[in-house]
Design a protein around this motif. Structure first.
Motif, PDB file in Angstrom:
ATOM      1  N   ILE A 119       0.794  -1.436  -0.464  1.00  0.00           N
ATOM      2  CA  ILE A 119       0.387  -0.002  -0.009  1.00  0.00           C
ATOM      3  C   ILE A 119       0.497   1.090  -0.042  1.00  0.00           C
ATOM      4  CG2 ILE A 119      -1.686   1.227   0.435  1.00  0.00           C
ATOM      5  CD1 ILE A 119      -2.567  -1.019   2.579  1.00  0.00           C
ATOM      6  N   VAL A 120       1.524   2.105   0.968  1.00  0.00           N
ATOM      7  CA  VAL A 120       2.871   2.521   1.006  1.00  0.00           C
ATOM      8  C   VAL A 120       3.298   2.461  -0.336  1.00  0.00           C
ATOM      9  CG1 VAL A 120       4.721   3.369   1.945  1.00  0.00           C
ATOM     10  CG2 VAL A 120       2.891   2.376   3.983  1.00  0.00           C
ATOM     11  N   LEU A 121       4.273   1.559  -1.166  1.00  0.00           N
ATOM     12  CA  LEU A 121       4.615   1.960  -2.401  1.00  0.00           C
ATOM     13  C   LEU A 121       4.411   2.758  -3.378  1.00  0.00           C
ATOM     14  CD1 LEU A 121       6.965  -1.034  -1.942  1.00  0.00           C
ATOM     15  CD2 LEU A 121       7.814   0.994  -1.872  1.00  0.00           C
ATOM     16  N   ILE A 162      -2.597  -2.337  -7.256  1.00  0.00           N
ATOM     17  CA  ILE A 162      -3.570  -1.462  -6.875  1.00  0.00           C
ATOM     18  C   ILE A 162      -2.903  -0.006  -8.221  1.00  0.00           C
ATOM     19  CG2 ILE A 162      -3.128  -0.082  -4.981  1.00  0.00           C
ATOM     20  CD1 ILE A 162      -2.022  -1.986  -3.149  1.00  0.00           C
ATOM     21  N   GLU A 163      -1.604  -0.210  -8.412  1.00  0.00           N
ATOM     22  CA  GLU A 163      -1.091   0.893  -9.587  1.00  0.00           C
ATOM     23  C   GLU A 163      -2.149   0.660 -10.969  1.00  0.00           C
ATOM     24  OE1 GLU A 163       2.928   1.495  -9.948  1.00  0.00           O
ATOM     25  OE2 GLU A 163       3.155   1.134  -8.003  1.00  0.00           O
ATOM     26  N   ASN A 164      -2.585  -0.561 -11.029  1.00  0.00           N
ATOM     27  CA  ASN A 164      -2.590  -1.149 -12.374  1.00  0.00           C
ATOM     28  C   ASN A 164      -4.799  -0.408 -12.297  1.00  0.00           C
ATOM     29  OD1 ASN A 164      -0.930  -1.930 -14.088  1.00  0.00           O
ATOM     30  ND2 ASN A 164      -1.246  -3.791 -13.458  1.00  0.00           N
ATOM     31  N   ARG A 230      -0.147  15.042  -3.021  1.00  0.00           N
ATOM     32  CA  ARG A 230       0.063  14.535  -1.221  1.00  0.00           C
ATOM     33  C   ARG A 230      -0.958  13.741  -0.461  1.00  0.00           C
ATOM     34  NH1 ARG A 230      -0.779  21.602  -0.139  1.00  0.00           N
ATOM     35  NH2 ARG A 230       1.360  21.686  -0.970  1.00  0.00           N
ATOM     36  N   ILE A 231      -0.243  12.826   0.018  1.00  0.00           N
ATOM     37  CA  ILE A 231      -0.977  11.739   1.060  1.00  0.00           C
ATOM     38  C   ILE A 231      -1.225  11.542   1.920  1.00  0.00           C
ATOM     39  CG2 ILE A 231      -0.466   9.467   1.513  1.00  0.00           C
ATOM     40  CD1 ILE A 231       2.262   8.922  -0.379  1.00  0.00           C
ATOM     41  N   SER A 232      -3.528  11.684   2.432  1.00  0.00           N
ATOM     42  CA  SER A 232      -3.348  11.839   3.270  1.00  0.00           C
ATOM     43  C   SER A 232      -3.766  10.748   3.899  1.00  0.00           C
ATOM     44  CB  SER A 232      -4.648  12.515   2.994  1.00  0.00           C
ATOM     45  OG  SER A 232      -3.916  13.927   2.331  1.00  0.00           O
ATOM     46  N   ALA A 245       6.361   8.415   3.307  1.00  0.00           N
ATOM     47  CA  ALA A 245       6.187   7.162   3.435  1.00  0.00           C
ATOM     48  C   ALA A 245       6.536   6.304   4.990  1.00  0.00           C
ATOM     49  CB  ALA A 245       7.216   6.079   2.405  1.00  0.00           C
ATOM     50  N   GLU A 246       7.685   7.181   5.354  1.00  0.00           N
ATOM     51  CA  GLU A 246       7.508   6.680   6.740  1.00  0.00           C
ATOM     52  C   GLU A 246       6.084   6.831   7.605  1.00  0.00           C
ATOM     53  OE1 GLU A 246       9.386   8.092   5.378  1.00  0.00           O
ATOM     54  OE2 GLU A 246      11.239   6.963   4.447  1.00  0.00           O
ATOM     55  N   GLU A 247       6.088   7.632   7.282  1.00  0.00           N
ATOM     56  CA  GLU A 247       5.342   8.424   8.420  1.00  0.00           C
ATOM     57  C   GLU A 247       3.591   7.340   7.679  1.00  0.00           C
ATOM     58  OE1 GLU A 247       5.681  13.556   9.405  1.00  0.00           O
ATOM     59  OE2 GLU A 247       4.746  12.360   7.235  1.00  0.00           O
ATOM     60  N   LEU A 248       3.250   7.164   6.477  1.00  0.00           N
ATOM     61  CA  LEU A 248       2.065   6.428   6.356  1.00  0.00           C
ATOM     62  C   LEU A 248       2.534   5.233   6.474  1.00  0.00           C
ATOM     63  CD1 LEU A 248      -0.349   6.114   4.556  1.00  0.00           C
ATOM     64  CD2 LEU A 248       1.065   5.904   3.009  1.00  0.00           C
TER      65      LEU A 248
END
Length: 258
Positions: A119-121, A162-164, A230-232, A245-248
């Motif tokens: 998920i993170v990657l 996931i990306e696809n 941005r990621i939330s 990435a580390e925080e997620l």
């Protein structure tokens, strides 16, 4: 005249009732049902005043019937809140600590990591390419009704998959992905949109959908903004914005273990 005495049991009784009312008040406030809760309290006070103090038999009997029928109505009206209350009671830290005695925590941690890392990657990769995404991770409360709004996939959590799914030309990229029991359960799902005015205006429809599903359930929603990259993360209707990435990874590991 009988002397009015208050013992230890009475004090405990009053404190427990006060605690229960406070918890119900907080639960109603979070679910935007506070006005309904206040209206119920006003009706109860009027009922007690009419039947116990004024002793109006006719009006009191009518209100007694309304109260007896109203209990069933309240259960139907607040079934989501009742289910959430019971889940939060069972999910309390002390009960969770007790349940971990019967589970292998090391194995559970490894399974969570196998789910979290892809998920993170994938989120970091999509953020760099400004590809929008909305991933909902089921926890204790089932999301079967939401799964039914999309296309069932039931596949292992995989970065490439996931990306696809969220690729701009994919037919499923506009909906939400549901991850349940360490598997991608469905994609292209429709979520309830939050109309909370406190949500910042710069956040788009994906963020409002993430807030909506986390207001009604205990799920975690990960959002990748198509505009900003941005990621939330949304939890309980609130947001953690601009995550690295580390925080997620740290946040997902902590919340999925809880």
């Amino acid at each position: 005249m009988i002397p009015f005495e208050i013992g230890t049991k009475d004090i405990i009784d009053i404190l427990l009732v006060a605690l229960m009312l406070y918890y119900v008040y907080r639960l109603m406030k979070e679910s935007r049902s506070l006005n309904v809760f206040i209206g119920i309290l006003i009706f109860i006070f009027i009922w007690l005043f009419v039947s116990q103090i004024l002793e109006m038999r006719l009006l009191g009997s009518i209100m007694n019937k309304l109260v007896s029928v109203g209990v069933i109505g309240l259960i139907i009206l607040f079934q989501e809140e009742i289910r959430r209350f019971l889940y939060e009671l069972g999910a309390h830290q002390r009960f969770q600590a007790f349940s971990r005695l019967f589970t292998n925590s090391d194995k559970q941690g490894e399974e969570d990591k196998e789910t979290i890392v892809p998920i993170v990657l994938s989120c970091m990769s999509m953020a760099k390419s400004h590809v929008g995404a909305l991933i909902v991770i089921e926890r204790g409360m089932p999301l079967n009704d939401i799964v039914e709004t999309g296309d069932v996939i039931d596949a292992k959590v995989n970065q490439r998959l996931i990306e696809n799914i969220f690729f701009k030309n994919s037919p499923l990229h506009d909906g939400a992905m549901i991850i349940s029991k360490k598997r991608i359960k469905a994609a292209g799902c429709i979520l309830p949109v939050s109309h909370d005015l406190s949500i910042p205006k710069e956040l788009g429809l994906r963020h409002r959908a993430a807030a909506g599903v986390t207001q009604n359930t205990d799920a975690i929603a990960v959002v990748v903004s198509e505009e900003t990259g941005r990621i939330s993360v949304a939890m309980k209707g609130g947001f953690r914005l601009r995550l690295s990435a580390e925080e997620l990874e740290s946040l997902l590991a902590k919340e999925m273990e809880a």
